[in-house]
Write an enzyme that holds these catalytic residues in place. Structure first.
Site, PDB file in Angstrom:
ATOM      1  N   GLY B 131       0.149  20.812  -0.249  1.00 46.84           N
ATOM      2  CA  GLY B 131      -0.421  19.605   0.343  1.00 46.84           C
ATOM      3  C   GLY B 131       0.726  18.777   0.877  1.00 46.84           C
ATOM      4  N   SER B 132       1.394  18.060  -0.050  1.00 45.40           N
ATOM      5  CA  SER B 132       2.565  17.274   0.333  1.00 45.40           C
ATOM      6  C   SER B 132       3.694  18.166   0.824  1.00 45.40           C
ATOM      7  CB  SER B 132       3.063  16.451  -0.858  1.00 45.40           C
ATOM      8  OG  SER B 132       2.144  15.417  -1.158  1.00 45.40           O
ATOM      9  N   GLN B 279     -11.231 -22.225  -4.216  1.00 46.10           N
ATOM     10  CA  GLN B 279      -9.864 -21.799  -3.890  1.00 46.10           C
ATOM     11  C   GLN B 279      -9.664 -20.309  -4.067  1.00 46.10           C
ATOM     12  OE1 GLN B 279      -6.680 -23.814  -5.968  1.00 46.10           O
ATOM     13  NE2 GLN B 279      -6.285 -25.117  -4.216  1.00 46.10           N
ATOM     14  N   GLU B 363      -3.314  12.888   5.420  1.00 44.42           N
ATOM     15  CA  GLU B 363      -2.320  12.760   6.491  1.00 44.42           C
ATOM     16  C   GLU B 363      -0.982  12.280   5.943  1.00 44.42           C
ATOM     17  OE1 GLU B 363      -3.257  12.073  10.368  1.00 44.42           O
ATOM     18  OE2 GLU B 363      -5.403  12.420  10.117  1.00 44.42           O
ATOM     19  N   GLU B 367       3.323   8.399  -1.012  1.00 40.02           N
ATOM     20  CA  GLU B 367       4.618   8.840  -1.531  1.00 40.02           C
ATOM     21  C   GLU B 367       5.417   9.550  -0.432  1.00 40.02           C
ATOM     22  OE1 GLU B 367       1.555   9.239  -3.269  1.00 40.02           O
ATOM     23  OE2 GLU B 367       2.221   7.333  -4.144  1.00 40.02           O
TER      24      GLU B 367
END
Lengths: 380, 380
Positions: B131-132, B279, B363, B367
């Site tokens: 993958g990576s 707030q 995509e 990391e």
């Protein structure tokens, strides 16, 4: 200062962990997909005394302390977060107020069977137009002789579809604002009581919530919990304990996510080695583990104060605020560690993340917790 | 230096916005619920020229440039990220073919992709164990005279069950590292390609994500894209452009989350006032808007550099990294602002929440983006 568990607390942890591993973890994904209320598992929780953990044995409970309750909640929620909230609502939001505000007669009918898990309770405070601002509620109870007539709608009521009795908060004297709120125990077979269809939720899908409708429901006085006008106090004091339950639920969710990420990172390889060897992943895991421990200590501190009979509202709010936001961060990191696999239902981490998200909203949003905490620390 | 779109870029934006608001948004909730692929909408996107925005007109593209592509992607993403990713990947595939394809390849594939009638484009790089680290891919292509034989498995392929054309990456030379990987164009329907299971995803459910098995899949010799050994470089360049798409997706997501939140915050009352008066809520909206603008500007910067023919890899990574992480914060705030209502399917924000989570993963994970950015800024 002593942060060691007692023998009893250790045993509760063992018992619940074993139950969660055996009965909950293997089924949690299916229950989530099918939006299925796990009757059989809840019945088994009852047998283990987990639906009335801190209720005294004389009233059908297991008679344990609140630290034990927090431990039990964490272990059960680690197995199935939906089962965790079913348990938390019955314990903290139903049994506890009846124990503290009920007469002996009320406790006999409305506490004992519920602590034993023969029946299930729910807590009906929220309405379509009043969540954070509970005192704006529109549900009314009008006194008529020695009866009350209830009209109104409650929504997002966990255990609503299954509950035998609902603890319902109503406006009995609007001129008195929050001091005009009164609590009632409404059996589900009361004429005029009906329920909407279960909410379609992002997570905690093993638990179900729905709207409750009250149309000229007539209740005898013995169904009133506490005095007229005491309802807001009943609700707020109850939520203090409920916040510990939800904080512990968040711990369980986070721990499940963390353990999955830790184990996956040792297994999955990229660039020639397990991703657990990359600093980025190591730092994520370190942060997750640290936050988890910090949250747990906040939870146990609040529970220990409750056991000592001391004020614990601010500490419970801190525990709930921190643990819930932590659980979302941890679960989100767990997805990230899993990469694409973290996004599909075949792996549990996407469910843990979806489950974690509600812990920042119910039983007092993070915003309300911040108001409670800042009010306490800004007090003279 | 200008920060506003040109007239023609704005025309594309308006066109895309109308299509997104009138056709895509109304179908989004049901397509998500049913996990139903929006075939009709993809075809309409083709008719409007949104499937090959940055491809020369002589091949059927809109020849409108990278900035217009980003503008179109923002509009689609605000309506439905599942449609946006399908359209985005198709654009990415079309641009890849336009950039690296032979004349014959361009003439054959581009008009069909642009028209949207034969199916979207698919980008088949990732594998179960790569993958990576795409260089670790195992798919291989063997040259057999007048054809190639493809063998291997791909994972996470968007539109992989119905693509008109796949770009497939495979190793053509053992032991040559990234220089031994080549890219191929495989026509949809080629025998030897089996579509595996459809991943059950947490979000983007109207977009299909499948695994693919190539078993002695024979493709013609001229299916090679570019030269043998060019594959890794082609993939990295394609992903640079794809990262701008994700920056655009994040922009659309944050915008949708913010619009829903502003609407709800003005309507919902607590403690006597619309919650927009508190707030806490104001700060959330302010942060969402600031991060929206930052994401949009980072995305436009990368797109403008790409359009000008300048190096844009680091800027694209920054847009993707920052935008996807800002989107997480925004959708979570949107759920929080909606309280309990943000957790049920009655409101769109829970879908934005589920859809956005994958943006920090696909995509190139956050990391990987950090590695790309750091490597670039530490160079020289």
């Amino acid at each position: 200062m002593d942060v060691q568990l007692t023998e009893e607390q250790r045993q509760v942890r063992e018992l619940c962990r074993e139950f969660a591993d055996g009965e909950l973890r293997p089924n949690a994904r299916k229950w989530d997909e099918e939006h299925h209320f796990p009757r059989e598992a809840v019945a088994k929780l009852a047998e283990l005394g987990l639906l009335g953990v801190a209720v005294p044995p004389e009233w059908g409970g297991a008679g344990m302390d609140h630290v034990s309750y927090a431990i039990a909640m964490e272990e059960i929620s680690r197995g199935c977060a939906g089962t965790g909230v079913i348990m938390s609502v019955n314990n903290s939001l139903y049994c506890d107020p009846v124990l503290r505000y009920g007469s002996d007669e009320q406790k006999k009918d409305f506490l004992a069977p519920f602590a034993r898990g023969e029946k299930l309770g729910c807590f009906a405070l929220t309405e379509p137009m009043s969540g954070s601002d509970a005192a704006e509620m529109q549900t009314t109870a009008v006194r008529r002789g020695n009866e009350y007539v209830l009209n109104g709608t409650k929504n997002f009521i966990t255990n609503g579809p299954q509950a035998d009795v609902a603890l319902v908060f109503t406006m009995t004297d609007r001129a008195k604002a929050h001091r005009g709120i009164t609590a009632f125990l409404v059996p589900s077979n009361t004429k005029g009581f009906s329920r909407g269809k279960p909410d379609d939720k992002v997570g905690i899908r093993a638990s179900s919530s729905c709207s409750l409708f009250f149309e000229d429901c007539v209740l005898p006085e013995r169904c009133r919990l506490g005095a007229e006008g005491e309802g807001f106090k009943v609700a707020m004091s109850t939520l203090d304990g409920g916040r510990i339950g939800i904080a512990a639920q968040a711990l369980g969710i986070a721990r499940a996510a963390f353990e999955a990420a830790r184990d996956y990172s040792k297994d999955r390889k990229a660039f020639g080695k397990p991703i657990a060897q990359f600093q980025a992943i190591q730092f994520m895991l370190a942060d997750m583990a640290t936050e988890l421990d910090a949250a747990r200590l906040l939870v146990w501190r609040a529970a220990a104060l409750q056991d000592e009979g001391k004020r614990f509202s601010a500490e419970a709010a801190m525990a709930k605020l921190y643990a819930s936001e932590m659980s979302e961060r941890v679960a989100s990191k767990a997805i990230q560690v899993h990469g694409g696999y973290g996004y599909i239902k075949e792996y549990d981490v996407e469910r843990h993340w979806r489950d974690s998200r509600i812990t920042e909203i119910y039983e007092g949003t993070s915003e309300i917790q911040r108001l409670v905490i800042s009010a306490a620390l800004l007090k003279d | 230096m200008r920060f506003e779109p040109t007239e023609s870029q704005d025309a594309i934006r308006r066109l895309a916005r109308r299509f997104a608001q009138e056709h895509v948004a109304p179908a989004a909730a049901e397509n998500d619920r049913l996990a139903r692929f929006p075939t009709e909408l993809v075809r309409e996107a083709g008719e409007l020229g949104l499937l090959a925005v940055n491809v020369p007109a002589e091949y059927g593209g809109s020849e409108a440039g990278a900035v217009s592509t980003a503008l179109a992607m923002i509009e689609l993403s605000a309506a439905d990220c599942a449609v946006a990713v399908t359209v985005g990947v198709t654009n990415m595939v079309a641009e890849t073919i336009a950039r690296f394809g032979s004349e014959a390849q361009k003439r054959h594939y581009l008009p069909r992709l642009a028209a949207g009638e034969h199916g979207p484009g698919a980008f088949a790089l990732s594998e179960p164990h790569a993958g990576s680290d795409p260089a670790a891919l195992l798919a291989r292509a063997e040259h057999r005279g007048d054809h190639w034989l493809l063998n291997g498995a791909k994972q996470w392929i968007t539109s992989g069950d119905r693509a008109s054309v796949f770009v497939v990456w495979a190793r053509t030379e053992a032991g040559a590292g990234t220089r031994g990987i080549s890219a191929f164009l495989v026509e949809g329907g080629t025998s030897g390609v089996t579509v595996g299971r459809h991943e059950e995803k947490m979000g983007l459910r109207a977009s299909t994500t499948v695994s693919l098995a190539f078993e002695d899949c024979a493709i013609p010799a001229d299916a090679l894209l570019g030269q043998a050994g060019d594959g890794f470089r082609i993939a990295m360049m394609a992903l640079d452009g794809g990262r701008i798409n994700i920056g655009a997706q994040a922009t659309g997501t944050i915008r949708a989350a913010l619009e829903a939140s502003v609407r709800y915050a003005k309507d919902r009352k607590t403690f006597g006032v619309p919650i927009a008066e508190h707030q806490a809520i104001r700060f959330m909206l302010a942060d969402m808007r600031t991060e929206l603008d930052a994401t949009e500007l980072l995305t436009f910067r990368a797109a403008a550099l790409k359009e000008a023919g300048a190096a844009f890899g680091r800027e694209a990574s920054m847009a993707k990294l920052f935008g996807s992480e800002a989107a997480q914060r925004a959708v979570s705030k949107a759920v929080q602002i909606h309280g309990g209502y943000g957790y049920t399917s009655e409101f769109p924000v829970e879908r934005y929440f589920r859809d956005a989570r994958v943006q920090t993963i696909y995509e190139g994970t956050s990391e990987i983006q950090r590695l790309v950015i750091a490597r670039d800024l530490l160079r020289g």
